[in-house]
Scaffold this motif. Structure first.
Motif, mmCIF file in Angstrom:
data_model
loop_
_atom_site.group_PDB
_atom_site.id
_atom_site.type_symbol
_atom_site.label_atom_id
_atom_site.label_comp_id
_atom_site.label_asym_id
_atom_site.label_seq_id
_atom_site.Cartn_x
_atom_site.Cartn_y
_atom_site.Cartn_z
ATOM 1 N N ALA A 1 49.963 -16.318 27.831
ATOM 2 C CA ALA A 1 48.854 -15.694 28.544
ATOM 3 C C ALA A 1 49.349 -14.640 29.524
ATOM 4 O O ALA A 1 48.748 -13.568 29.660
ATOM 5 C CB ALA A 1 48.041 -16.769 29.280
ATOM 6 N N ALA A 2 50.434 -14.933 30.219
ATOM 7 C CA ALA A 2 50.983 -13.965 31.168
ATOM 8 C C ALA A 2 51.446 -12.703 30.448
ATOM 9 O O ALA A 2 51.201 -11.578 30.914
ATOM 10 C CB ALA A 2 52.147 -14.588 31.941
ATOM 11 N N ALA A 3 52.090 -12.864 29.291
ATOM 12 C CA ALA A 3 52.560 -11.698 28.522
ATOM 13 C C ALA A 3 51.392 -10.850 28.043
ATOM 14 O O ALA A 3 51.448 -9.617 28.052
ATOM 15 C CB ALA A 3 53.410 -12.168 27.343
ATOM 16 N N ILE A 4 50.327 -11.503 27.644
ATOM 17 C CA ILE A 4 49.155 -10.793 27.141
ATOM 18 C C ILE A 4 48.431 -10.060 28.266
ATOM 19 O O ILE A 4 47.957 -8.932 28.090
ATOM 20 C CB ILE A 4 48.201 -11.785 26.447
ATOM 21 N N ALA A 5 48.347 -10.695 29.438
ATOM 22 C CA ALA A 5 47.557 -10.153 30.549
ATOM 23 C C ALA A 5 48.274 -9.057 31.332
ATOM 24 O O ALA A 5 47.675 -8.457 32.224
ATOM 25 C CB ALA A 5 47.157 -11.286 31.503
ATOM 26 N N LEU A 6 49.528 -8.786 31.029
ATOM 27 C CA LEU A 6 50.252 -7.713 31.722
ATOM 28 C C LEU A 6 49.523 -6.375 31.604
ATOM 29 O O LEU A 6 49.555 -5.539 32.513
ATOM 30 C CB LEU A 6 51.656 -7.564 31.129
ATOM 31 N N PHE A 7 48.870 -6.167 30.493
ATOM 32 C CA PHE A 7 48.248 -4.886 30.157
ATOM 33 C C PHE A 7 47.035 -4.565 31.037
ATOM 34 O O PHE A 7 46.687 -3.397 31.232
ATOM 35 C CB PHE A 7 47.828 -4.935 28.687
ATOM 36 N N THR B 1 38.681 5.677 27.249
ATOM 37 C CA THR B 1 38.125 5.161 25.994
ATOM 38 C C THR B 1 39.218 4.529 25.132
ATOM 39 O O THR B 1 39.050 3.430 24.592
ATOM 40 C CB THR B 1 37.426 6.280 25.205
ATOM 41 N N TRP B 2 40.342 5.214 25.001
ATOM 42 C CA TRP B 2 41.453 4.669 24.232
ATOM 43 C C TRP B 2 41.958 3.367 24.854
ATOM 44 O O TRP B 2 42.274 2.403 24.145
ATOM 45 C CB TRP B 2 42.594 5.677 24.147
ATOM 46 N N PHE B 3 42.026 3.332 26.190
ATOM 47 C CA PHE B 3 42.492 2.109 26.848
ATOM 48 C C PHE B 3 41.550 0.951 26.534
ATOM 49 O O PHE B 3 41.990 -0.170 26.269
ATOM 50 C CB PHE B 3 42.591 2.309 28.360
ATOM 51 N N GLY B 4 40.246 1.221 26.569
ATOM 52 C CA GLY B 4 39.282 0.178 26.255
ATOM 53 C C GLY B 4 39.445 -0.336 24.837
ATOM 54 O O GLY B 4 39.347 -1.546 24.576
ATOM 55 N N ILE B 5 39.708 0.573 23.892
ATOM 56 C CA ILE B 5 39.919 0.169 22.507
ATOM 57 C C ILE B 5 41.178 -0.683 22.382
ATOM 58 O O ILE B 5 41.202 -1.706 21.680
ATOM 59 C CB ILE B 5 40.017 1.415 21.606
ATOM 60 N N GLN B 6 42.238 -0.280 23.083
ATOM 61 C CA GLN B 6 43.485 -1.041 23.042
ATOM 62 C C GLN B 6 43.312 -2.423 23.681
ATOM 63 O O GLN B 6 43.827 -3.423 23.172
ATOM 64 C CB GLN B 6 44.582 -0.265 23.770
ATOM 65 N N PHE B 7 42.580 -2.461 24.785
ATOM 66 C CA PHE B 7 42.338 -3.736 25.451
ATOM 67 C C PHE B 7 41.531 -4.662 24.542
ATOM 68 O O PHE B 7 41.795 -5.863 24.450
ATOM 69 C CB PHE B 7 41.587 -3.500 26.761
ATOM 70 N N ALA B 8 40.528 -4.090 23.847
ATOM 71 C CA ALA B 8 39.656 -4.891 22.991
ATOM 72 C C ALA B 8 40.349 -5.352 21.721
ATOM 73 O O ALA B 8 39.904 -6.323 21.095
ATOM 74 C CB ALA B 8 38.405 -4.091 22.636
ATOM 75 N N ALA B 9 41.430 -4.683 21.322
ATOM 76 C CA ALA B 9 42.108 -5.034 20.071
ATOM 77 C C ALA B 9 42.546 -6.488 20.075
ATOM 78 O O ALA B 9 42.441 -7.188 19.050
ATOM 79 C CB ALA B 9 43.319 -4.122 19.860
ATOM 80 N N PHE B 10 43.035 -6.958 21.191
ATOM 81 C CA PHE B 10 43.468 -8.353 21.290
ATOM 82 C C PHE B 10 42.297 -9.298 21.049
ATOM 83 O O PHE B 10 42.411 -10.268 20.289
ATOM 84 C CB PHE B 10 44.087 -8.609 22.672
ATOM 85 N N ILE B 11 41.160 -9.030 21.701
ATOM 86 C CA ILE B 11 39.993 -9.906 21.572
ATOM 87 C C ILE B 11 39.448 -9.880 20.150
ATOM 88 O O ILE B 11 39.067 -10.916 19.591
ATOM 89 C CB ILE B 11 38.906 -9.495 22.582
ATOM 90 N N ALA C 1 50.122 -2.480 18.550
ATOM 91 C CA ALA C 1 50.877 -3.512 19.261
ATOM 92 C C ALA C 1 49.940 -4.551 19.864
ATOM 93 O O ALA C 1 50.201 -5.759 19.796
ATOM 94 C CB ALA C 1 51.736 -2.879 20.350
ATOM 95 N N ARG C 2 48.837 -4.096 20.454
ATOM 96 C CA ARG C 2 47.859 -5.028 21.034
ATOM 97 C C ARG C 2 47.199 -5.866 19.940
ATOM 98 O O ARG C 2 46.925 -7.056 20.137
ATOM 99 C CB ARG C 2 46.805 -4.249 21.810
ATOM 100 N N LEU C 3 46.960 -5.268 18.785
ATOM 101 C CA LEU C 3 46.357 -6.003 17.677
ATOM 102 C C LEU C 3 47.296 -7.105 17.195
ATOM 103 O O LEU C 3 46.876 -8.244 16.958
ATOM 104 C CB LEU C 3 46.049 -5.037 16.537
#
Length: 429
Positions: free
Chosen positions: A252-258, A274-284, A333-335
């Protein structure tokens, strides 16, 4: 095509109470994640004022958001243990949902920074009543042969709610004020808080009507509820559930660094929000898509291969984020990080559920949920502190955590699924 549809539907066929609980958590997830977007906007607005105790606005926002996670994670072992002692799950879930509904309404009347801190803290405690009891109930309604699938379905719907909330929250605030019948108006902020309260109330109603505690839960109340650190009966140094808790914390700590370094990520990759939001959402998105099929697969092929494989996959997925040079590569990478998380989370809960004795689900599984919550809270602090030493440093730190977690699960965890027979799909009660 029809066969594909049948297989997809079959993935979500579980005990109706698990499905009802999953939908209830999806509803309260929408409302709770609403606040992640709304609270910073609310603090920055002219509505709230009062003493800041010498703190900057950004720091106040950080305290309000982080307090929820720390209180939620800290209280979970106590509520999980108490639900085991009393042999009841449903009342704890209802207390938590009732607290969420009441505190969401309380935001409408908050006029000071301190009141926001208090309300958000109470929400953290409220959710601490919900999480261990919910996970324990899912565990007790499952068997060894379908536990992973049940955990996957529950987490999938919960994450759908959590992911949908932020998307709608900004629109609700920006489209206000709203005119009500009779000529009254409410602001966009008030509308958002009422929406969050309504979703919690819907969850409360669903749990009240559709959920019941298994008879075995109360019958087995009062078991040995101690949390072991050392492996008392096996050949390993650490207790397997404690080991899974540590791995969940590191993951969880590794994932939440972003989460908290958006300006630095956008500047390095020369991209917009917008790109940051897409990258953040990729994990979810990866979590939503894969939790249920991986949960079903771990019922068939075993828990340990997925947990070990997910932790190993987390290592390069975290490290590469510190060295990428394009928005597309960061998204990928986030995906992959999301795929790794999906491989670990549901199988870990299933394995811990396999090991938990009768009447111990709340205590044992709260180790994992508490650890994951602490990791989500620690990650942003770590990245904020380390980013000044270089863009890659937070991700190297996360990589070390992922590597250490991989070593732990590989050396300290044994398989709990004795055979790899086909998994029956069971519906009804």
């Amino acid at each position: 095509m029809r066969e594909l549809g049948r297989r997809i539907v079959a993935q979500f066929v579980v005990d109706r109470r698990v499905l009802a609980l999953a939908f209830a958590r999806m509803a309260d997830g929408v409302g709770n994640s609403f606040l992640i977007i709304v609270i910073p906007l609310y603090v920055a607005s002219d509505v709230v004022g009062g003493a800041t105790f010498g703190l900057e606005e950004a720091m106040i926002i950080g305290i309000i958001l982080s307090l929820f996670g720390f209180l939620n994670s800290s209280v979970q072992p106590f509520t999980g243990r108490l639900s085991d002692r009393l042999g009841r799950r449903k009342p704890f879930i209802l207390v938590g949902l009732g607290g969420l509904a009441a505190t969401n309404v309380a935001y409408v009347f908050a006029e000071s920074y301190l009141s926001l801190v208090v309300i958000r803290g109470l929400q953290g405690v409220s959710v601490a009543f919900i999480v261990p009891a919910s996970i324990a109930l899912v565990n007790e309604l499952a068997t060894t042969r379908d536990r992973g699938g049940n955990m996957g379905v529950y987490n999938t719907f919960r994450l759908i709610g959590f992911g949908a909330g932020p998307v709608a929250a900004g629109a609700v605030v920006n489209l206000g004020p709203y005119e009500l019948p009779g000529g009254a108006t409410i602001s966009g902020f008030e509308a958002a808080f009422y929406v969050a309260a309504i979703t919690a109330a819907i969850s409360y109603a669903m749990v009240t009507v559709l959920i019941s505690d298994p008879d075995s839960t109360e019958a087995n109340a009062g078991a040995d509820l101690s949390i072991a650190v050392r492996d008392r009966n096996g050949p390993h140094l650490l207790d397997p559930i404690f080991t899974l808790g540590l791995a969940s914390l590191f993951m969880a700590a590794a994932i939440a660094l972003f989460a908290t370094i958006q300006p630095q990520v956008n500047a390095r990759l020369e991209q917009g929000s917008t790109w940051f939001g897409i990258q953040f959402a990729a994990f979810i998105v990866a979590q939503i898509v894969l939790q249920t099929p991986i949960g079903r697969a771990c019922d068939r092929y075993g828990r340990r291969p997925f947990i070990v494989g997910g932790m190993l996959l987390l290592i390069p997925a975290t490290l590469v984020q510190g060295f990428v040079s394009s928005s597309e590569t960061m998204f990928l990478a986030r995906l992959i990080q999301g795929i790794a998380g999906a491989m670990v989370f549901a199988p870990s809960l299933a394995l811990a559920g396999d090991l938990a004795g009768e009447g111990e689900s709340g205590s044992k599984l709260s180790v994992l949920t508490m650890a994951f919550g602490f990791g989500i809270a620690i990650g942003p602090f770590a990245s904020g502190a380390l980013i000044g030493y270089g863009f890659e440093v937070p991700f190297v730190f996360g990589t070390v955590l992922a590597a250490f977690g991989s070593i732990l699960v590989y050396t300290q965890i044994e398989e709990t699924l004795e055979t790899a027979a086909p998994v029956p799909i069971v519906g009804g009660d």
